[in-house]
Design a protein around this motif. Structure first.
Motif, PDB file in Angstrom:
ATOM      1  N   PHE A 127       0.798  -1.227   0.000  1.00  0.00           N
ATOM      2  CA  PHE A 127       0.000   0.000   0.000  1.00  0.00           C
ATOM      3  C   PHE A 127       0.833   1.282   0.000  1.00  0.00           C
ATOM      4  O   PHE A 127       0.291   2.366   0.181  1.00  0.00           O
ATOM      5  N   ARG A 128       2.122   1.176  -0.224  1.00  0.00           N
ATOM      6  CA  ARG A 128       2.987   2.354  -0.231  1.00  0.00           C
ATOM      7  C   ARG A 128       2.530   3.400  -1.255  1.00  0.00           C
ATOM      8  O   ARG A 128       2.456   4.588  -0.949  1.00  0.00           O
ATOM      9  N   ASP A 129       2.207   2.973  -2.458  1.00  0.00           N
ATOM     10  CA  ASP A 129       1.793   3.924  -3.497  1.00  0.00           C
ATOM     11  C   ASP A 129       0.468   4.593  -3.133  1.00  0.00           C
ATOM     12  O   ASP A 129       0.309   5.805  -3.315  1.00  0.00           O
ATOM     13  N   LEU A 130      -0.479   3.814  -2.614  1.00  0.00           N
ATOM     14  CA  LEU A 130      -1.749   4.386  -2.178  1.00  0.00           C
ATOM     15  C   LEU A 130      -1.518   5.391  -1.064  1.00  0.00           C
ATOM     16  O   LEU A 130      -2.092   6.484  -1.068  1.00  0.00           O
ATOM     17  N   ALA A 131      -0.667   5.049  -0.112  1.00  0.00           N
ATOM     18  CA  ALA A 131      -0.382   5.943   1.019  1.00  0.00           C
ATOM     19  C   ALA A 131       0.124   7.297   0.528  1.00  0.00           C
ATOM     20  O   ALA A 131      -0.269   8.338   1.052  1.00  0.00           O
ATOM     21  N   ALA A 132       0.982   7.277  -0.469  1.00  0.00           N
ATOM     22  CA  ALA A 132       1.545   8.532  -0.989  1.00  0.00           C
ATOM     23  C   ALA A 132       0.465   9.424  -1.588  1.00  0.00           C
ATOM     24  O   ALA A 132       0.531  10.650  -1.466  1.00  0.00           O
ATOM     25  N   THR A 133      -0.561   8.839  -2.205  1.00  0.00           N
ATOM     26  CA  THR A 133      -1.606   9.654  -2.833  1.00  0.00           C
ATOM     27  C   THR A 133      -2.497  10.342  -1.808  1.00  0.00           C
ATOM     28  O   THR A 133      -3.082  11.391  -2.108  1.00  0.00           O
ATOM     29  N   ILE A 134      -2.623   9.775  -0.617  1.00  0.00           N
ATOM     30  CA  ILE A 134      -3.483  10.363   0.411  1.00  0.00           C
ATOM     31  C   ILE A 134      -2.981  11.750   0.801  1.00  0.00           C
ATOM     32  O   ILE A 134      -3.780  12.633   1.135  1.00  0.00           O
ATOM     33  N   ASN A 135      -1.679  11.968   0.733  1.00  0.00           N
ATOM     34  CA  ASN A 135      -1.111  13.271   1.090  1.00  0.00           C
ATOM     35  C   ASN A 135      -1.658  14.413   0.242  1.00  0.00           C
ATOM     36  O   ASN A 135      -1.596  15.569   0.655  1.00  0.00           O
ATOM     37  N   ASP A 136      -2.184  14.101  -0.933  1.00  0.00           N
ATOM     38  CA  ASP A 136      -2.685  15.126  -1.846  1.00  0.00           C
ATOM     39  C   ASP A 136      -4.170  15.416  -1.683  1.00  0.00           C
ATOM     40  O   ASP A 136      -4.717  16.254  -2.411  1.00  0.00           O
ATOM     41  N   GLU A 137      -4.830  14.747  -0.748  1.00  0.00           N
ATOM     42  CA  GLU A 137      -6.267  14.962  -0.560  1.00  0.00           C
ATOM     43  C   GLU A 137      -6.520  16.354   0.019  1.00  0.00           C
ATOM     44  O   GLU A 137      -5.791  16.806   0.906  1.00  0.00           O
ATOM     45  N   PRO A 138      -7.548  17.035  -0.461  1.00  0.00           N
ATOM     46  CA  PRO A 138      -7.869  18.370   0.070  1.00  0.00           C
ATOM     47  C   PRO A 138      -8.132  18.327   1.576  1.00  0.00           C
ATOM     48  O   PRO A 138      -8.840  17.443   2.070  1.00  0.00           O
ATOM     49  N   GLY A 139      -7.528  19.247   2.301  1.00  0.00           N
ATOM     50  CA  GLY A 139      -7.728  19.361   3.728  1.00  0.00           C
ATOM     51  C   GLY A 139      -7.010  18.327   4.575  1.00  0.00           C
ATOM     52  O   GLY A 139      -7.089  18.355   5.800  1.00  0.00           O
ATOM     53  N   PHE A 140      -6.270  17.409   3.957  1.00  0.00           N
ATOM     54  CA  PHE A 140      -5.580  16.342   4.684  1.00  0.00           C
ATOM     55  C   PHE A 140      -4.401  16.905   5.475  1.00  0.00           C
ATOM     56  O   PHE A 140      -3.623  17.702   4.962  1.00  0.00           O
ATOM     57  N   ILE A 141      -4.281  16.465   6.741  1.00  0.00           N
ATOM     58  CA  ILE A 141      -3.143  16.845   7.576  1.00  0.00           C
ATOM     59  C   ILE A 141      -2.256  15.632   7.843  1.00  0.00           C
ATOM     60  O   ILE A 141      -1.066  15.661   7.564  1.00  0.00           O
ATOM     61  N   TRP A 142      -2.826  14.550   8.390  1.00  0.00           N
ATOM     62  CA  TRP A 142      -2.058  13.330   8.625  1.00  0.00           C
ATOM     63  C   TRP A 142      -2.964  12.114   8.748  1.00  0.00           C
ATOM     64  O   TRP A 142      -4.168  12.245   8.888  1.00  0.00           O
ATOM     65  N   LYS A 143      -2.333  10.937   8.686  1.00  0.00           N
ATOM     66  CA  LYS A 143      -3.030   9.664   8.869  1.00  0.00           C
ATOM     67  C   LYS A 143      -2.171   8.753   9.725  1.00  0.00           C
ATOM     68  O   LYS A 143      -0.952   8.696   9.548  1.00  0.00           O
ATOM     69  N   VAL A 144      -2.811   8.014  10.625  1.00  0.00           N
ATOM     70  CA  VAL A 144      -2.189   6.908  11.340  1.00  0.00           C
ATOM     71  C   VAL A 144      -2.852   5.641  10.803  1.00  0.00           C
ATOM     72  O   VAL A 144      -4.081   5.497  10.876  1.00  0.00           O
ATOM     73  N   TRP A 145      -2.048   4.753  10.243  1.00  0.00           N
ATOM     74  CA  TRP A 145      -2.560   3.486   9.725  1.00  0.00           C
ATOM     75  C   TRP A 145      -2.734   2.524  10.898  1.00  0.00           C
ATOM     76  O   TRP A 145      -1.847   2.415  11.744  1.00  0.00           O
ATOM     77  N   THR A 146      -3.865   1.808  10.925  1.00  0.00           N
ATOM     78  CA  THR A 146      -4.130   0.863  12.000  1.00  0.00           C
ATOM     79  C   THR A 146      -4.323  -0.535  11.421  1.00  0.00           C
ATOM     80  O   THR A 146      -4.839  -0.693  10.301  1.00  0.00           O
ATOM     81  N   GLU A 147      -3.887  -1.544  12.188  1.00  0.00           N
ATOM     82  CA  GLU A 147      -4.057  -2.932  11.765  1.00  0.00           C
ATOM     83  C   GLU A 147      -4.012  -3.845  12.986  1.00  0.00           C
ATOM     84  O   GLU A 147      -3.358  -3.534  13.984  1.00  0.00           O
TER      85      GLU A 147
END
Length: 101
Positions: free
Chosen positions: A23-43
């Protein structure tokens, strides 16, 4: 006021390093979402569950991302998606060392 989005869903894997690789490539795209500040991935492999905790600048951005991500997950065949949106009490959070961007 910043907004927290919590998403959890049943997930059979991969977990750990394999999840990172997958999911590395998907994770990188999240940074470009409008209003996005950060994400903590949970599993949690034992419960077969995954998700994330996101911080957005506003509720409209969180709602838009939730809609987009829910459609993406459903496209992967994921069901049982649970999501909650919360307003962040920034003053109390700062007292407990929260990084709010």
């Amino acid at each position: 006021m910043s907004v927290l989005l919590q998403i959890d869903f049943p997930f059979a894997g991969p977990f750990g390093d394999d999840m990172t690789a997958g999911f590395r490539d998907l994770a990188a795209t999240i940074n470009d979402e409008p209003g996005f500040i950060w994400k903590v991935w949970t599993e949690h492999a034992g419960r077969q569950e995954a998700g994330g905790i996101y911080l957005f600048t506003d509720e409209a951005s969180a709602q838009a991302y939730l809609h987009k991500h829910t459609q993406r997950l459903q496209g992967f065949g994921v069901s049982g998606i649970q999501a909650k949106i919360f307003q962040v009490n920034e003053t109390l959070s700062a007292l407990n060392n929260a990084y709010l961007g």
